[in-house]
Design an enzyme around this catalytic site. Structure first.
Site: not given
Lengths: 132, 410
Positions: B125, B229, B367, B203, B206
Site C-alpha cells: 500500500h 478496519k 492505494c 503492515d 489487512q
C-alpha cells in the site's frame, strides 16, 4: 441514483456510439489529462478553422462509461463553436448533459473531458480553485 | 471448528439494518477500506463522552483519572490481543499510515544512511512505500522493491539474495495485500532478516481483523495497524514496537505528554509509549478500539478466521465460474479480499452497477499504484469481506456480476 437498467443503458450506448473517437493529425490543439483517483486518461485534439472555430474533434483514451459518454457528448457540442467560447463551458452544462444525478466522485469522471479542454486551453479550471 | 451465529453478529451492527437505496438492502463488501462498527463500540464512545470525558495523564480530578484509566485499559487490551510482552510496546497513533511514518521519522532517520537498503515489496500500500521514498530522498539510502510472482506471492528467493548482500537495515512488508489478498509469511521474512542483521516492520492493516496476530510468535520488530478496519473507530491506530527498540528511538513530534522535563535550554523525553504520543491523544477512539478488541475476542479470532476463510473460498468458487471475471492474485493463504476485473467493463462502472444493486465495493488502484502497474492494470474492483457477511450476500453479488457481464454479450 441509477437503476441498474439506466446504467446498463449508459454503458451500452457509450460502447456503441462513441463519437469523434481517434486523435486528429495534424491538429491545432492537443492536450492530455488524467484522473489520479482512478487512472482514467483522456486526450483531446482539435482542428480549428477561420476565427478559431472548432471544425473537428478527436478524443483518445481509456476510462469508465461516464467519462467516455461525457467526452462524446462534449465533443459533439464543440464542433462549430469558437475555441474561446468553448473554454467558457461550465461544469453545470457538462453535468446537465449527462442527464442523471451523479455522486461527487462520479462528477470527477464526467468532468474529465471538460478538464482536458480547459486546462489545455486556459490552465486550471475555476471550479477546482481551493480543492488543493 | 469454532464458529459463531452470523445472524446474531449482524444484529450487533445497526447500519446493516438500514436500506442502501429504497427497498434495496445493504451488502457491505468494502471492509478492506473500513469496516462497520458494532453497537458495543458506538456505546463505548457515547459512554466516554457522556460520563467520563476529560484529558488523560493530567488532571488530579476524578474524571481525569477515569479517562486515564480507560485509555490505559484500552492499551492493555490491545497488547493482549496481539500478544505483546507489555502494554509499553503499544503506541497509539491515528492509524497504520501514521504508525509507519513514525518508524520512518524516528528509527529511520536515526539509523538509515547512504549505502543502506530498505527492502520493501511491489505489493505494498502507498502507506508503506511513500514514507520510505520521502526518507530516502533525504538520507540517501536505497530502496529495493521485492517482486511479486505470477501467483501473487512474494519472490522469497530474491529476498534471500538481497538480504545476503548485507546492506539491508529494514524489511518493510505487508502482512496481507489489500489487492492480491496474499498473506505473506512474516515469520519467514523475520528469520531471514534477523539473520542478515535487519529489522522487520509488518503492515497488519489487512490482517488483524480476520486472523489472530501474535507479535511474539512472529518475532517482528514493528507491527502497524488501524482501528477502523477492525470494527473500531477511525482516528486510532497502533504501532507495536519491541521494547528495547522503542526505548532507543528518538521522539518524532514534540509537545505535551511526551516529555520528562522541559527547560528553556532543552528537554528530556518520557519513556515509550508516551514518548511517541505528543499532545492530547484520540482518547475516545482508543477506548472504542478497546471495545472492538473485546467484541472480536468474544467472537473468538479462530471463529472469525474460520468464517471468513470459508466465505472467501465460496466467493472465489463463484467468481471462477463467471465468464469474463478474472480474480487478481492466487495465493493459497489469503485475506478475505477479492480484487477482480470484468472483461470490457471499467471498474468504476462495475462498482456503480453493483452499488445500484445495494452492494458496496471499491474500485480504483486501492492505494497500490505500483502493484497495478506491475499487473498491467489501471484499476480493479475489490470486494472485501467482514465478520457479518453471508453466503446469501455472495450469491446476490455473483448474480449481479453475471448480469453485468451479459451487458456486452447482449
Amino acid at each position: 441514483m441509477f437503476t441498474p437498467d439506466e446504467y446498463r443503458q449508459i454503458i451500452l450506448e457509450t460502447a456503441n456510439n462513441r463519437r469523434n473517437w481517434g486523435a486528429l493529425t495534424p491538429n491545432d490543439f492537443d492536450h492530455h489529462e488524467h484522473n489520479p483517483l482512478c487512472g482514467d486518461h483522456l486526450r483531446l485534439t482539435l482542428r480549428l478553422g477561420e476565427g478559431g472555430v472548432i471544425e473537428a474533434v478527436g478524443w483518445e483514451g481509456a476510462g469508465c462509461a461516464i467519462s467516455q459518454a461525457s467526452a462524446s457528448l462534449l465533443g459533439e457540442k464543440l464542433v462549430g463553436m469558437r475555441l474561446a467560447d468553448a473554454l467558457r463551458i461550465t461544469r453545470g452544462e457538462v453535468l446537465a448533459q449527462i442527464g442523471l444525478p451523479l455522486m461527487p466522485t462520479r462528477q470527477k469522471c464526467a468532468l474529465l473531458a471538460l478538464r482536458v479542454l480547459v486546462v489545455g486551453g486556459a490552465g486550471a479550471p475555476a471550479w477546482e480553485a481551493g480543492e488543493g | 471448528m469454532p464458529s459463531y451465529e452470523v445472524s446474531r453478529v449482524r444484529g450487533d451492527f445497526p447500519i446493516l439494518s438500514q436500506p442502501h437505496h429504497a427497498d434495496v438492502p445493504l451488502i457491505y463488501f468494502d471492509n478492506g477500506a473500513t469496516s462497520q462498527k458494532p453497537q458495543a463500540v458506538l456505546d463505548a464512545l457515547t459512554q466516554f463522552y457522556t460520563h467520563h470525558n476529560a484529558n488523560v495523564h493530567r488532571g488530579i480530578h476524578r474524571l481525569s483519572e477515569e479517562a486515564t484509566e480507560a485509555y490505559e485499559a484500552a492499551r492493555r487490551k490491545v497488547a493482549r490481543f496481539i500478544n505483546a510482552a507489555s502494554r509499553r510496546e503499544v503506541v497509539f497513533t491515528r492509524g497504520t499510515t501514521e504508525s509507519i511514518n513514525l518508524v520512518a521519522n524516528t528509527w529511520g532517520r536515526a539509523n538509515l544512511r547512504a549505502g543502506d537498503v530498505v527492502l520493501t515489496t511491489v505489493m505494498e500500500h502507498h502507506a508503506n512505500l511513500v514514507p520510505w521514498q520521502m526518507l530516502a530522498a533525504e538520507r540517501g539510502f536505497e530502496i529495493h522493491y521485492l517482486g511479486v510472482l505470477p501467483d501473487g506471492t512474494l519472490d522469497m528467493a530474491e529476498a534471500e539474495r538481497v538480504l545476503s548482500e548485507g546492506r539491508v537495515r529494514l524489511v518493510a512488508l505487508t502482512h496481507a495485500s489489500n489487492v492480491l489478498g496474499t498473506v505473506n509469511s512474516v515469520r519467514t521474512m523475520v528469520r531471514l532478516a534477523h539473520a542478515a542483521g535487519a529489522l522487520v516492520l509488518a503492515d497488519g492493516a489487512q490482517m488483524v481483523a480476520h486472523h489472530a496476530v501474535d507479535v511474539a510468535a512472529l518475532e517482528v520488530d514493528f507491527y502497524a495497524f488501524s482501528g477502523h478496519k477492525m470494527y473500531g473507530p477511525t482516528g486510532i491506530g497502533v504501532l507495536y514496537g519491541r521494547r528495547a527498540i522503542l526505548e532507543a528511538m528518538p521522539p518524532w513530534m514534540g509537545g505535551g505528554d511526551m516529555i520528562e522535563t522541559v527547560t528553556l535550554s532543552g528537554s528530556t523525553y518520557a519513556a515509550p509509549p508516551a514518548r511517541f504520543e505528543a499532545g492530547t491523544p484520540p482518547i475516545a477512539q482508543a477506548i472504542g478500539l478497546g471495545a472492538a478488541v473485546d467484541y472480536l475476542s468474544t467472537l473468538g479470532m479462530e471463529a472469525v478466521h474460520a468464517h471468513l476463510s470459508e466465505l472467501t473460498a465460496y466467493a472465489l468458487a463463484w467468481l471462477a465460474d463467471i465468464a469474463g471475471v478474472e480474480v487478481v492474485g492466487r495465493s493459497v493463504k489469503r485475506a478475505p479480499v477479492l480484487a477482480f476485473t470484468v472483461e470490457g467493463v471499467h471498474p468504476h462502472d462495475v462498482a456503480q452497477l453493483l452499488d445500484s444493486a445495494g452492494i458496496a465495493v471499491r474500485a480504483g488502484h486501492h492505494c497500490a499504484m505500483p502493484l497495478h502497474a506491475h499487473l498491467g492494470l489501471v484499476a480493479t474492483t475489490r470486494a472485501s469481506l467482514g465478520i457479518y457477511n453471508t453466503r446469501a450476500e455472495i450469491d446476490t453479488f455473483a448474480q449481479a456480476l453475471k448480469d453485468l457481464t451479459h451487458v456486452h454479450a447482449r
